[in-house]
Design a protein around this motif. Structure first.
Motif, PDB file in Angstrom:
ATOM      1  N   MET A   1       0.880  -1.212  -0.069  1.00 39.08           N
ATOM      2  CA  MET A   1      -0.056   0.030   0.015  1.00 39.08           C
ATOM      3  C   MET A   1       0.915   1.248   0.040  1.00 39.08           C
ATOM      4  O   MET A   1       1.941   1.031   0.701  1.00 39.08           O
ATOM      5  N   ARG A   2       0.233   2.243  -0.649  1.00 39.87           N
ATOM      6  CA  ARG A   2       1.205   3.556  -0.932  1.00 39.87           C
ATOM      7  C   ARG A   2       0.198   4.797  -0.510  1.00 39.87           C
ATOM      8  O   ARG A   2      -0.805   4.366  -1.399  1.00 39.87           O
ATOM      9  N   GLU A   3       0.699   5.659   0.227  1.00 41.51           N
ATOM     10  CA  GLU A   3      -0.588   6.710   0.426  1.00 41.51           C
ATOM     11  C   GLU A   3       0.237   7.929  -0.367  1.00 41.51           C
ATOM     12  O   GLU A   3       1.129   8.244  -0.512  1.00 41.51           O
ATOM     13  N   VAL A   4      -0.687   8.461  -1.126  1.00 42.01           N
ATOM     14  CA  VAL A   4      -0.584   9.591  -1.910  1.00 42.01           C
ATOM     15  C   VAL A   4      -1.405  10.947  -1.267  1.00 42.01           C
ATOM     16  O   VAL A   4      -2.469  11.062  -1.142  1.00 42.01           O
ATOM     17  N   THR A   5      -0.454  11.724  -0.955  1.00 41.93           N
ATOM     18  CA  THR A   5      -0.982  12.817  -0.233  1.00 41.93           C
ATOM     19  C   THR A   5      -1.017  14.159  -1.273  1.00 41.93           C
ATOM     20  O   THR A   5      -0.007  14.383  -2.223  1.00 41.93           O
ATOM     21  N   ILE A  34     -10.373   1.352 -10.588  1.00 44.55           N
ATOM     22  CA  ILE A  34      -9.867   0.143 -11.008  1.00 44.55           C
ATOM     23  C   ILE A  34      -9.518  -0.081 -12.367  1.00 44.55           C
ATOM     24  O   ILE A  34      -8.982  -1.316 -12.902  1.00 44.55           O
ATOM     25  N   ASN A  35      -9.124   1.191 -13.007  1.00 44.24           N
ATOM     26  CA  ASN A  35      -8.695   1.021 -14.544  1.00 44.24           C
ATOM     27  C   ASN A  35      -7.263   1.102 -14.733  1.00 44.24           C
ATOM     28  O   ASN A  35      -6.788   0.999 -16.056  1.00 44.24           O
ATOM     29  N   VAL A  36      -6.331   1.173 -13.679  1.00 46.24           N
ATOM     30  CA  VAL A  36      -4.996   1.020 -13.890  1.00 46.24           C
ATOM     31  C   VAL A  36      -4.749  -0.305 -13.693  1.00 46.24           C
ATOM     32  O   VAL A  36      -4.656  -0.928 -12.558  1.00 46.24           O
ATOM     33  N   PRO A  37      -3.924  -1.126 -14.527  1.00 48.44           N
ATOM     34  CA  PRO A  37      -3.472  -2.432 -14.385  1.00 48.44           C
ATOM     35  C   PRO A  37      -2.609  -2.503 -13.066  1.00 48.44           C
ATOM     36  O   PRO A  37      -1.500  -1.866 -12.722  1.00 48.44           O
ATOM     37  N   ASP A  38      -2.921  -3.520 -12.353  1.00 47.96           N
ATOM     38  CA  ASP A  38      -2.149  -3.915 -11.071  1.00 47.96           C
ATOM     39  C   ASP A  38      -2.165  -3.026  -9.996  1.00 47.96           C
ATOM     40  O   ASP A  38      -1.409  -3.198  -9.015  1.00 47.96           O
ATOM     41  N   VAL A  39      -3.202  -1.954  -9.954  1.00 44.42           N
ATOM     42  CA  VAL A  39      -3.008  -1.074  -8.810  1.00 44.42           C
ATOM     43  C   VAL A  39      -4.624  -0.638  -8.776  1.00 44.42           C
ATOM     44  O   VAL A  39      -5.353  -0.520  -9.804  1.00 44.42           O
ATOM     45  N   VAL A  40      -5.130  -0.615  -7.403  1.00 42.85           N
ATOM     46  CA  VAL A  40      -6.310  -0.167  -7.200  1.00 42.85           C
ATOM     47  C   VAL A  40      -6.013   1.273  -6.250  1.00 42.85           C
ATOM     48  O   VAL A  40      -5.409   1.284  -5.431  1.00 42.85           O
ATOM     49  N   GLY A  41      -6.854   2.469  -6.763  1.00 37.19           N
ATOM     50  CA  GLY A  41      -6.692   3.477  -5.894  1.00 37.19           C
ATOM     51  C   GLY A  41      -8.043   3.556  -5.237  1.00 37.19           C
ATOM     52  O   GLY A  41      -9.052   3.405  -5.403  1.00 37.19           O
ATOM     53  N   VAL A  42      -7.809   4.237  -4.145  1.00 37.55           N
ATOM     54  CA  VAL A  42      -8.900   4.271  -3.069  1.00 37.55           C
ATOM     55  C   VAL A  42      -8.953   5.748  -2.293  1.00 37.55           C
ATOM     56  O   VAL A  42      -7.942   6.200  -1.929  1.00 37.55           O
ATOM     57  N   ARG A  43     -10.039   6.342  -2.244  1.00 39.83           N
ATOM     58  CA  ARG A  43      -9.884   7.722  -1.833  1.00 39.83           C
ATOM     59  C   ARG A  43     -11.533   7.895  -0.976  1.00 39.83           C
ATOM     60  O   ARG A  43     -12.474   7.199  -1.117  1.00 39.83           O
ATOM     61  N   PRO A  56      -1.832  -2.783  -4.336  1.00 34.69           N
ATOM     62  CA  PRO A  56      -1.338  -3.701  -5.386  1.00 34.69           C
ATOM     63  C   PRO A  56      -3.033  -4.473  -5.799  1.00 34.69           C
ATOM     64  O   PRO A  56      -3.478  -4.858  -4.904  1.00 34.69           O
ATOM     65  N   GLY A  57      -3.005  -4.558  -6.950  1.00 32.92           N
ATOM     66  CA  GLY A  57      -4.273  -5.265  -7.211  1.00 32.92           C
ATOM     67  C   GLY A  57      -4.648  -6.619  -6.768  1.00 32.92           C
ATOM     68  O   GLY A  57      -5.821  -6.825  -6.395  1.00 32.92           O
ATOM     69  N   GLU A  58      -3.510  -7.269  -6.395  1.00 29.50           N
ATOM     70  CA  GLU A  58      -3.670  -8.789  -6.008  1.00 29.50           C
ATOM     71  C   GLU A  58      -4.392  -8.616  -4.292  1.00 29.50           C
ATOM     72  O   GLU A  58      -5.154  -9.310  -3.854  1.00 29.50           O
ATOM     73  N   ALA A  59      -3.691  -7.438  -3.737  1.00 27.36           N
ATOM     74  CA  ALA A  59      -4.117  -7.314  -2.347  1.00 27.36           C
ATOM     75  C   ALA A  59      -5.563  -6.835  -2.411  1.00 27.36           C
ATOM     76  O   ALA A  59      -6.147  -7.252  -1.324  1.00 27.36           O
ATOM     77  N   TRP A  60      -5.959  -5.904  -3.266  1.00 26.76           N
ATOM     78  CA  TRP A  60      -7.256  -5.453  -3.389  1.00 26.76           C
ATOM     79  C   TRP A  60      -8.187  -6.927  -3.513  1.00 26.76           C
ATOM     80  O   TRP A  60      -9.294  -6.815  -2.784  1.00 26.76           O
ATOM     81  N   SER A  61      -7.826  -7.568  -4.407  1.00 29.75           N
ATOM     82  CA  SER A  61      -8.714  -8.763  -4.734  1.00 29.75           C
ATOM     83  C   SER A  61      -8.946  -9.740  -3.579  1.00 29.75           C
ATOM     84  O   SER A  61      -9.993 -10.107  -3.389  1.00 29.75           O
ATOM     85  N   PHE A  63      -8.681  -8.671  -0.520  1.00 32.43           N
ATOM     86  CA  PHE A  63      -9.537  -8.026   0.430  1.00 32.43           C
ATOM     87  C   PHE A  63     -11.186  -8.074   0.083  1.00 32.43           C
ATOM     88  O   PHE A  63     -11.851  -8.319   1.071  1.00 32.43           O
ATOM     89  N   ILE A  64     -11.352  -7.812  -1.077  1.00 29.89           N
ATOM     90  CA  ILE A  64     -12.833  -7.940  -1.533  1.00 29.89           C
ATOM     91  C   ILE A  64     -13.098  -9.461  -1.252  1.00 29.89           C
ATOM     92  O   ILE A  64     -14.420  -9.749  -0.900  1.00 29.89           O
ATOM     93  N   GLN A  65     -12.467 -10.406  -1.856  1.00 28.02           N
ATOM     94  CA  GLN A  65     -12.785 -11.817  -1.616  1.00 28.02           C
ATOM     95  C   GLN A  65     -13.153 -12.070  -0.053  1.00 28.02           C
ATOM     96  O   GLN A  65     -14.198 -12.742   0.355  1.00 28.02           O
ATOM     97  N   ALA A  66     -12.426 -11.720   0.984  1.00 30.09           N
ATOM     98  CA  ALA A  66     -12.408 -11.829   2.165  1.00 30.09           C
ATOM     99  C   ALA A  66     -13.518 -11.167   2.985  1.00 30.09           C
ATOM    100  O   ALA A  66     -14.471 -11.511   3.622  1.00 30.09           O
ATOM    101  N   ALA A  67     -13.948 -10.128   2.428  1.00 29.85           N
ATOM    102  CA  ALA A  67     -15.089  -9.171   2.894  1.00 29.85           C
ATOM    103  C   ALA A  67     -16.393  -9.849   2.614  1.00 29.85           C
ATOM    104  O   ALA A  67     -17.158  -9.581   3.097  1.00 29.85           O
ATOM    105  N   THR A  68     -16.690 -10.410   1.129  1.00 30.79           N
ATOM    106  CA  THR A  68     -17.755 -10.885   0.535  1.00 30.79           C
ATOM    107  C   THR A  68     -17.839 -12.526   0.998  1.00 30.79           C
ATOM    108  O   THR A  68     -18.934 -12.869   0.344  1.00 30.79           O
ATOM    109  N   ALA A  69     -16.876 -13.046   1.694  1.00 31.14           N
ATOM    110  CA  ALA A  69     -17.008 -14.510   2.067  1.00 31.14           C
ATOM    111  C   ALA A  69     -18.166 -14.940   2.832  1.00 31.14           C
ATOM    112  O   ALA A  69     -18.450 -16.035   2.783  1.00 31.14           O
ATOM    113  N   HIS A  70     -18.611 -13.880   3.713  1.00 30.38           N
ATOM    114  CA  HIS A  70     -19.712 -14.614   4.708  1.00 30.38           C
ATOM    115  C   HIS A  70     -20.923 -14.120   4.231  1.00 30.38           C
ATOM    116  O   HIS A  70     -21.497 -13.106   3.909  1.00 30.38           O
TER     117      HIS A  70
END
Length: 70
Positions: A1-5, A34-43, A56-61, A63-70
């Motif tokens: 994860m990288r913070e951009v200020t 999610i339009n940039v390959p291998d990177v997800v921006g969140v704000r 990183p895209g893999e980390a976001w995927s 997270f989403i998988q874990a969040a929606t697993a239940h």
């Protein structure tokens, strides 16, 4: 994860999307790009000119998988 200020712009041309579960004004949620390959921006939709996070895209995927697993 990288913070951009602000005012340092991200090197990526993000296209932001707000969840359909957000409030009617669209300002009560996070925005995700999610339009940039291998990177997800969140704000924060209430602070669009503020800091944002890049995952990183893999980390976001995972997270989403874990969040929606239940």
């Amino acid at each position: 994860m990288r913070e951009v200020t602000s005012p340092a712009p991200s090197p990526h041309p993000y296209v932001w999307h707000t969840s359909s579960y957000s409030g009617a004004s669209g300002t009560e949620c996070v925005e995700v790009a999610i339009n940039v390959p291998d990177v997800v921006g969140v704000r924060d939709s209430k602070r669009r000119d503020g800091a944002m996070l890049e995952f990183p895209g893999e980390a976001w995927s995972a997270f989403i998988q874990a969040a929606t697993a239940h």
